[in-house]
Write a protein that holds these residues in place. Sequence first.
Motif, PDB file in Angstrom:
ATOM      1  N   ALA A  21       0.820  -1.280  -0.205  1.00 35.24           N
ATOM      2  CA  ALA A  21       0.303  -0.003  -0.093  1.00 35.24           C
ATOM      3  C   ALA A  21       0.784   1.308   0.487  1.00 35.24           C
ATOM      4  N   ASN A  22       2.128   1.059   0.350  1.00 34.00           N
ATOM      5  CA  ASN A  22       3.026   2.464   0.966  1.00 34.00           C
ATOM      6  C   ASN A  22       3.912   2.671  -0.578  1.00 34.00           C
ATOM      7  N   ILE A  23       4.014   1.668  -1.387  1.00 34.23           N
ATOM      8  CA  ILE A  23       3.992   1.902  -2.833  1.00 34.23           C
ATOM      9  C   ILE A  23       2.743   1.942  -4.170  1.00 34.23           C
ATOM     10  N   GLY A  24       2.058   1.817  -3.612  1.00 32.42           N
ATOM     11  CA  GLY A  24       0.868   1.956  -4.181  1.00 32.42           C
ATOM     12  C   GLY A  24       0.909   0.876  -5.242  1.00 32.42           C
ATOM     13  N   VAL A  25       0.895  -0.388  -4.991  1.00 29.49           N
ATOM     14  CA  VAL A  25       0.939  -1.595  -5.604  1.00 29.49           C
ATOM     15  C   VAL A  25       0.168  -2.765  -5.122  1.00 29.49           C
ATOM     16  N   GLN A  26      -0.676  -2.950  -5.813  1.00 32.04           N
ATOM     17  CA  GLN A  26      -1.830  -4.363  -5.398  1.00 32.04           C
ATOM     18  C   GLN A  26      -1.362  -5.349  -5.701  1.00 32.04           C
ATOM     19  N   MET A  27      -0.997  -6.179  -4.744  1.00 28.03           N
ATOM     20  CA  MET A  27      -0.277  -6.945  -4.616  1.00 28.03           C
ATOM     21  C   MET A  27      -1.199  -8.427  -4.448  1.00 28.03           C
ATOM     22  N   VAL A  28      -0.435  -9.670  -4.593  1.00 34.08           N
ATOM     23  CA  VAL A  28      -0.931 -10.750  -4.129  1.00 34.08           C
ATOM     24  C   VAL A  28       0.165 -11.075  -2.669  1.00 34.08           C
ATOM     25  N   ILE A  29       0.053 -11.393  -1.625  1.00 34.24           N
ATOM     26  CA  ILE A  29       0.841 -12.302  -0.674  1.00 34.24           C
ATOM     27  C   ILE A  29       0.751 -13.751  -0.590  1.00 34.24           C
ATOM     28  N   SER A  30       1.118 -14.463  -0.612  1.00 32.75           N
ATOM     29  CA  SER A  30       1.086 -15.934  -0.059  1.00 32.75           C
ATOM     30  C   SER A  30       2.348 -15.996   1.142  1.00 32.75           C
ATOM     31  N   ALA A  40      -1.631 -19.431   4.344  1.00 32.79           N
ATOM     32  CA  ALA A  40      -2.723 -17.733   3.743  1.00 32.79           C
ATOM     33  C   ALA A  40      -2.191 -17.041   2.259  1.00 32.79           C
ATOM     34  N   THR A  41      -3.062 -17.110   1.345  1.00 37.72           N
ATOM     35  CA  THR A  41      -3.012 -16.182   1.085  1.00 37.72           C
ATOM     36  C   THR A  41      -3.745 -15.363   0.935  1.00 37.72           C
ATOM     37  N   HIS A  42      -3.349 -13.291   0.264  1.00 33.77           N
ATOM     38  CA  HIS A  42      -4.327 -12.460   0.786  1.00 33.77           C
ATOM     39  C   HIS A  42      -3.699 -11.766  -0.578  1.00 33.77           C
ATOM     40  N   ARG A  43      -5.489 -11.639  -1.484  1.00 36.04           N
ATOM     41  CA  ARG A  43      -5.355 -10.747  -2.443  1.00 36.04           C
ATOM     42  C   ARG A  43      -5.612  -9.568  -2.580  1.00 36.04           C
ATOM     43  N   MET A  44      -4.891  -8.107  -2.450  1.00 37.07           N
ATOM     44  CA  MET A  44      -5.375  -7.158  -2.356  1.00 37.07           C
ATOM     45  C   MET A  44      -6.047  -6.404  -3.062  1.00 37.07           C
ATOM     46  N   ASP A  45      -7.088  -5.568  -3.109  1.00 39.78           N
ATOM     47  CA  ASP A  45      -8.353  -5.402  -4.503  1.00 39.78           C
ATOM     48  C   ASP A  45      -7.572  -5.125  -5.520  1.00 39.78           C
ATOM     49  N   ASP A  46      -8.556  -5.918  -6.288  1.00 37.05           N
ATOM     50  CA  ASP A  46      -7.860  -5.325  -7.295  1.00 37.05           C
ATOM     51  C   ASP A  46      -6.799  -5.752  -8.286  1.00 37.05           C
ATOM     52  N   ALA A  47      -5.701  -6.503  -7.344  1.00 36.60           N
ATOM     53  CA  ALA A  47      -4.591  -7.202  -7.837  1.00 36.60           C
ATOM     54  C   ALA A  47      -4.736  -7.939  -9.137  1.00 36.60           C
ATOM     55  N   TRP A  48      -3.416  -8.451  -9.956  1.00 34.97           N
ATOM     56  CA  TRP A  48      -4.065  -9.513 -10.859  1.00 34.97           C
ATOM     57  C   TRP A  48      -4.186 -10.769 -10.653  1.00 34.97           C
ATOM     58  N   SER A  51      -1.896 -13.193 -10.271  1.00 35.71           N
ATOM     59  CA  SER A  51      -0.561 -12.885  -9.897  1.00 35.71           C
ATOM     60  C   SER A  51      -0.796 -14.321  -8.481  1.00 35.71           C
ATOM     61  N   VAL A  52      -1.893 -14.487  -7.837  1.00 36.85           N
ATOM     62  CA  VAL A  52      -2.212 -15.582  -7.349  1.00 36.85           C
ATOM     63  C   VAL A  52      -1.505 -16.428  -7.354  1.00 36.85           C
ATOM     64  N   ASP A  53      -1.464 -17.253  -8.572  1.00 39.15           N
ATOM     65  CA  ASP A  53      -0.377 -18.834  -8.671  1.00 39.15           C
ATOM     66  C   ASP A  53       0.984 -18.482  -9.234  1.00 39.15           C
ATOM     67  N   ILE A  54       1.426 -17.227  -9.167  1.00 41.17           N
ATOM     68  CA  ILE A  54       2.323 -17.014  -8.846  1.00 41.17           C
ATOM     69  C   ILE A  54       2.958 -16.286  -7.884  1.00 41.17           C
ATOM     70  N   ILE A 112       7.240 -16.596   2.013  1.00 43.22           N
ATOM     71  CA  ILE A 112       6.423 -15.614   2.132  1.00 43.22           C
ATOM     72  C   ILE A 112       6.530 -15.547   0.565  1.00 43.22           C
ATOM     73  N   GLY A 113       5.490 -15.279  -0.326  1.00 45.92           N
ATOM     74  CA  GLY A 113       6.210 -15.158  -1.992  1.00 45.92           C
ATOM     75  C   GLY A 113       4.357 -13.636  -2.200  1.00 45.92           C
ATOM     76  N   VAL A 114       5.425 -13.137  -2.968  1.00 45.19           N
ATOM     77  CA  VAL A 114       4.651 -12.169  -3.718  1.00 45.19           C
ATOM     78  C   VAL A 114       4.212 -11.590  -5.451  1.00 45.19           C
ATOM     79  N   SER A 115       3.241 -11.213  -5.369  1.00 44.48           N
ATOM     80  CA  SER A 115       3.325 -10.723  -7.318  1.00 44.48           C
ATOM     81  C   SER A 115       2.051  -9.738  -6.903  1.00 44.48           C
ATOM     82  N   GLY A 116       2.855  -9.271  -8.261  1.00 46.45           N
ATOM     83  CA  GLY A 116       1.574  -8.015  -8.314  1.00 46.45           C
ATOM     84  C   GLY A 116       2.051  -6.899  -9.479  1.00 46.45           C
ATOM     85  N   GLY A 117       3.864  -6.521  -8.871  1.00 47.12           N
ATOM     86  CA  GLY A 117       3.952  -5.357  -9.390  1.00 47.12           C
ATOM     87  C   GLY A 117       5.453  -5.855 -10.178  1.00 47.12           C
ATOM     88  N   ALA A 118       6.490  -4.572 -10.116  1.00 43.06           N
ATOM     89  CA  ALA A 118       7.983  -4.598 -11.077  1.00 43.06           C
ATOM     90  C   ALA A 118       8.709  -5.910 -10.205  1.00 43.06           C
TER      91      ALA A 118
END
Length: 137
Positions: A21-30, A40-48, A51-54, A112-118
């Motif tokens: 949120a701080n960097i302004g990117v919607q992400m998925v965190i597993s 657990a997996t968490h998909r922020m609103d409007d995250a790709w 990115s869930v599988d990634i 932890i695995g994170v996807s959604g940004g660069a």
Amino acid sequence: MEKLNLATAKKVIEGAEAEAANIGVQMVISIMDDGGNLVATHRMDDAWLASVDIARNKAWTSVALKMPTSNLEEATVPNAELWGLNTTNQGKIVVFGGGIPLEKDGKVIGAIGVSGGAVPQDVQVAEAGVKVFNKEK
């Protein structure tokens, strides 16, 4: 803490989400446990959706190989020692940054695995989650 539990996973996700949120990117965190099982997996609103599988696969790769996924980047380019590694394990191996093991007493107990940004953003957000984990253990 011998095993990674849901309460800890939620705190790690909260820390990672705050950084996203701080960097302004919607992400998925597993979060995976030491056996590669989803905690657990968490998909922020409007995250790709992709990115869930990634994110899951980044966490799984970090647990399976006991290393950050970024460690695989140079070794998996064409003609390198591990070229094609990403085609193994039903294609679950991720060879770029965003997956980081969660360690206690030198032993990997999850990841932890994170996807959604660069890729650098994914790494930054994953590192924020690891920082929270390190305070919890």
